[in-house]
Enzyme design. Structure first.
Site, PDB file in Angstrom:
ATOM      1  CG  ASP A  50     -17.742  33.153  57.098  1.00  0.00           C
ATOM      2  OD1 ASP A  50     -17.026  32.390  56.412  1.00  0.00           O
ATOM      3  OD2 ASP A  50     -18.836  32.805  57.568  1.00  0.00           O
TER       4      ASP A  50
ATOM      5  CG  PHE B  97     -25.280  30.773  55.530  1.00  0.00           C
ATOM      6  CD1 PHE B  97     -26.536  30.300  55.867  1.00  0.00           C
ATOM      7  CD2 PHE B  97     -24.209  29.885  55.598  1.00  0.00           C
ATOM      8  CE1 PHE B  97     -26.733  28.972  56.269  1.00  0.00           C
ATOM      9  CE2 PHE B  97     -24.391  28.554  55.986  1.00  0.00           C
ATOM     10  CZ  PHE B  97     -25.662  28.099  56.322  1.00  0.00           C
TER      11      PHE B  97
ATOM     12  CE  LYS C 199     -19.182  26.618  51.948  1.00  0.00           C
ATOM     13  NZ  LYS C 199     -20.229  25.602  52.009  1.00  0.00           N
TER      14      LYS C 199
HETATM   15  C1  LIG Z   1     -19.796  31.911  54.445  1.00  0.00           C
HETATM   16  C2  LIG Z   1     -20.070  30.638  55.167  1.00  0.00           C
HETATM   17  N1  LIG Z   1     -19.774  30.533  56.469  1.00  0.00           N
HETATM   18  C3  LIG Z   1     -19.989  29.404  57.161  1.00  0.00           C
HETATM   19  C4  LIG Z   1     -20.548  28.301  56.564  1.00  0.00           C
HETATM   20  C5  LIG Z   1     -20.787  27.055  57.357  1.00  0.00           C
HETATM   21  O1  LIG Z   1     -19.927  26.046  56.958  1.00  0.00           O
HETATM   22  P1  LIG Z   1     -20.217  24.516  57.306  1.00  0.00           P
HETATM   23  O2  LIG Z   1     -21.378  24.084  56.476  1.00  0.00           O
HETATM   24  O3  LIG Z   1     -18.938  23.811  56.953  1.00  0.00           O
HETATM   25  O4  LIG Z   1     -20.508  24.454  58.765  1.00  0.00           O
HETATM   26  C6  LIG Z   1     -20.875  28.357  55.201  1.00  0.00           C
HETATM   27  C7  LIG Z   1     -21.493  27.188  54.530  1.00  0.00           C
HETATM   28  O5  LIG Z   1     -22.067  27.275  53.480  1.00  0.00           O
HETATM   29  C8  LIG Z   1     -20.634  29.548  54.489  1.00  0.00           C
HETATM   30  O6  LIG Z   1     -20.940  29.657  53.184  1.00  0.00           O
END
Ligand SMILES: Cc1ncc(COP(=O)(O)O)c(C=O)c1O
Length: 394
Positions: A224, A139, A253
């Site tokens: 990520d 994700f 986050k």
């Molecule tokens: C691993 C990861 N990458 C990217 C995102 C996307 O972040 P945002 O919701 O701040 O766009 C998330 C959100 O849960 C995530 O868990």
């Protein structure tokens, strides 16, 4: 003017009437937080294991963040990137200081998806290639580029055609990655622990193998750390468990103690980025930078990564000891913990909320626990007691 809205029912009704309708909601109105505790509009108290989906690592209403934000909002809130700013300069230096070795520059933005988008653009412009390899169950966000690297069909299908050139391989299977990465691959993107996909930790050999493969085939390695960063897994960044040296590292986050912020940290293999190829109005604004500086200093001063390691082990060991036939597996890293059930997690999460503990799902069958890293030991024990009860009575 809207009259004063006070009751839970009134608030729920208004959000349901005027909200986008995009979110599956629990019928709970949260109005106040402190540390790892939350209160609803009726004054009922909850132990928070949602942690703002992994945002609240330093706890709700953190005094250091409050002070930094209060001082900065009086001084300067926005400073366009065409000018220099003291808070931004200090934050860039601090991010690079705490980052894995090799990362020397950072692009500041406002969310996880924005960080991922930027990383893809940097990878394309740096390599001149367009293909991206991502992991099944991964994700990375919901904007078009980030969504193109996100696995779940439910998120992707309604918006196809997505960005071309994205391929998926099973996570933790190095031989499949070896088949997928070739001379056309701009980047591989991976989470160190897959969050949304079910709390699945990556194997050291796999992650390091992918990194080596990227180096060999001229692709960039994007890690990520949006969910795993800033102490969550027991190290400042989860990749440090495996000595990873990403070419691009996405964070967001919890970076700014609850304020919206994201960043991409950039290594030498990316090369120079041409002026004007990317940008963000709010990215690196002094308010978010001041909050992030306070957050990083708090995480270090309170040794939150170590705390996450210790309390995470306590939580995971206690959950593993639950003798329930409903549990398939307990897994995680630090205070990022998943309990995979043999059936759907949703009814148990609702029951858990009724018992005063808020947790979230990770896919259909996993209960996910992402408490603020400042959670008290007694609260961790209460969480386990309530999980035991919920799994017995339901
Ligand atoms: C691993 C990861 N990458 C990217 C995102 C996307 O972040 P945002 O919701 O701040 O766009 C998330 C959100 O849960 C995530 O868990």
């Amino acid at each position: 003017m809207t009259r004063d809205i006070v009751t839970n029912d009134e608030i729920v009704a208004l959000e349901n009437r005027h909200g986008s309708g995009l979110y599956t909601k629990q019928p709970l109105v949260l109005v106040r937080g402190e540390g790892a505790r939350l209160w609803d509009a009726d004054g009922r108290e909850y132990i928070d294991c949602v942690g703002g989906h992994g945002v609240a690592n330093v706890g709700h209403a953190n005094p250091s963040v409050i002070q930094a934000v209060t001082e900065q909002i009086r001084r300067l809130t926005i400073c366009p990137n065409g000018f220099y700013n003291d808070q931004r300069a200090k934050l860039l230096a601090e991010l690079i200081r705490i980052a894995p070795p090799g990362l020397e520059r950072a692009f500041l933005c406002n969310s996880g998806a924005e960080a991922v988008e930027a990383a893809f653009k940097f990878a394309r412009i740096s390599t001149g290639r367009a293909k991206v390899v991502a992991a099944m169950r991964g994700f990375h966000g919901r904007t078009f580029g980030a969504l193109s690297a996100t696995w779940r069909k439910q998120y992707r299908q309604p918006f196809e055609p997505l960005v071309p050139g994205f391929v998926f391989v099973p996570y933790n299977r190095l031989e499949r990655m070896e088949q997928a990465v070739d001379e056309e691959t701009a980047a591989v993107i991976l989470e160190v622990v897959q969050g949304e996909g079910g709390v699945i930790p990556g194997d050291s050999e796999y992650l390091r193998g992918v990194q080596a493969l990227c180096r060999k085939r001229g692709a960039l390695f994007i890690v990520d750390e949006v969910q795993t960063g800033f102490g969550r897994t027991g190290r400042m960044f989860a990749g440090q468990h495996h000595d990873l040296q990403p070419d691009l590292m996405c964070v967001a986050k919890s970076i700014a103690g609850g304020l919206p912020m994201g960043a991409v940290l950039i290594g030498p293999r990316v090369g120079d980025l041409p002026e004007k190829v990317h940008g963000s109005t709010f990215g690196g604004n002094p308010l978010a930078c001041a909050a992030a500086l306070a957050t990083i200093h708090y995480i270090e001063a309170e040794e939150l990564p170590q705390r996450a390691a210790e309390l995470g082990a306590r939580l995971m060991d206690s959950l593993k000891a639950i003798p329930s036939p409903l549990v398939r597996e307990v897994r995680g890293l630090g205070l990022m913990v998943g309990v995979e059930l043999k059936g759907k997690a949703a009814p148990y999460l609702v029951a858990l909320a009724e018992s005063g503990v808020l947790a979230l799902s990770a896919g259909a069958t996993v209960m996910r626990f992402l408490p603020p890293l400042v959670i008290r030991t007694e609260d961790v024990d209460t969480v386990v007691e309530q999980v035991v009860k919920v799994l017995q009575v339901s």
